[in-house]
Design a protein around this motif. Sequence first.
Motif, PDB file in Angstrom:
ATOM      1  N   THR A  67       0.873  -1.277   0.109  1.00  0.00           N
ATOM      2  CA  THR A  67      -0.039  -0.092  -0.005  1.00  0.00           C
ATOM      3  C   THR A  67       0.870   1.086   0.022  1.00  0.00           C
ATOM      4  O   THR A  67       2.102   1.131   0.365  1.00  0.00           O
ATOM      5  CB  THR A  67      -0.964  -0.033   1.319  1.00  0.00           C
ATOM      6  N   GLU A  68       0.211   2.196  -0.282  1.00  0.00           N
ATOM      7  CA  GLU A  68       1.119   3.816  -0.561  1.00  0.00           C
ATOM      8  C   GLU A  68       1.542   4.026   0.877  1.00  0.00           C
ATOM      9  O   GLU A  68       2.528   4.709   0.944  1.00  0.00           O
ATOM     10  CB  GLU A  68       0.160   4.679  -1.036  1.00  0.00           C
ATOM     11  N   LYS A  69       1.082   3.644   1.894  1.00  0.00           N
ATOM     12  CA  LYS A  69       1.445   3.847   3.247  1.00  0.00           C
ATOM     13  C   LYS A  69       2.631   3.187   3.835  1.00  0.00           C
ATOM     14  O   LYS A  69       3.197   3.420   4.945  1.00  0.00           O
ATOM     15  CB  LYS A  69       0.304   3.788   4.380  1.00  0.00           C
ATOM     16  N   SER A  70       2.892   2.187   3.281  1.00  0.00           N
ATOM     17  CA  SER A  70       3.931   1.045   3.691  1.00  0.00           C
ATOM     18  C   SER A  70       5.383   1.778   3.313  1.00  0.00           C
ATOM     19  O   SER A  70       5.553   2.537   2.475  1.00  0.00           O
ATOM     20  CB  SER A  70       3.668  -0.245   2.947  1.00  0.00           C
ATOM     21  N   ASN A  71       6.189   1.544   4.153  1.00  0.00           N
ATOM     22  CA  ASN A  71       7.522   1.988   4.389  1.00  0.00           C
ATOM     23  C   ASN A  71       8.367   0.952   3.479  1.00  0.00           C
ATOM     24  O   ASN A  71       9.747   1.495   2.986  1.00  0.00           O
ATOM     25  CB  ASN A  71       7.943   2.179   5.855  1.00  0.00           C
ATOM     26  N   ASN A  72       8.149  -0.217   3.319  1.00  0.00           N
ATOM     27  CA  ASN A  72       8.893  -1.106   2.422  1.00  0.00           C
ATOM     28  C   ASN A  72       7.961  -1.965   1.813  1.00  0.00           C
ATOM     29  O   ASN A  72       7.469  -2.958   2.300  1.00  0.00           O
ATOM     30  CB  ASN A  72       9.856  -2.049   3.358  1.00  0.00           C
TER      31      ASN A  72
END
Length: 240
Positions: A67-72
Amino acid sequence: MGNIQSYLHKAQEKCDLLLRKNQHIGEVLHKQNELEKSNYEIRLRSTISSCKFLLKNALPFLGHDETEKSNNKRFFIEVLYLIKEDNEKIFKVTLENALKNEKLTFPTIQKDIVNCFSKEIIKFICDEIGKDVFAILVDESRDVSKKEQMDIVLRYVDGLEIIKERFIGVVRVLHTLSLTLKTVIDTIFSNNNFSMAQVRGQGHNGASNMSGVFNGLKSLILNENSFAHYMQGLKRRFEA
């Protein structure tokens, strides 16, 4: 025609605008389509480059959270982000800047590109062998979903007299009866312009359906080509 505000003058002005080629509706649509085509090619090339890098380095594609909010987002998406950072043209048309239905990042698209790479690699291997002889190494096993599959490796000597072993692929089979495995091998040979007469060696595991004296895969191949000698050493090397 009267003054500049008259109906005739305005009609003449609209007619002149309509006749201008660069403002014609067809010309405008053509330019728009060309731009969309160019942007699509940029996105596609970026996706292919990402797939190529991951395949070459044997890295996984998908991540647990993309998802767009994922950091990796794992390797495929992260490589795309890396590609676009230093290229303004790619930056403007990829990932979040692309149309939602044209991002070219969906897993099925990735698989299609990987399959294309696979076909090109197999074609190169087959062209390198040509009409020369080779040995075939076959093993069968179940995957984690308990579906039967067969692994195929070709062993041959190239034009520089270097011994090579090349993995052709994993083929899903309905069951592991020797006749079924032989039919699959015949199909693969036919698709790649190989002949059973080119086989000079074969290696399998010790299961009866593979190495059986009467009805095993080994015997079926020997019945068709007596020069396709069964060699225990090939089997052990393949299993290693």
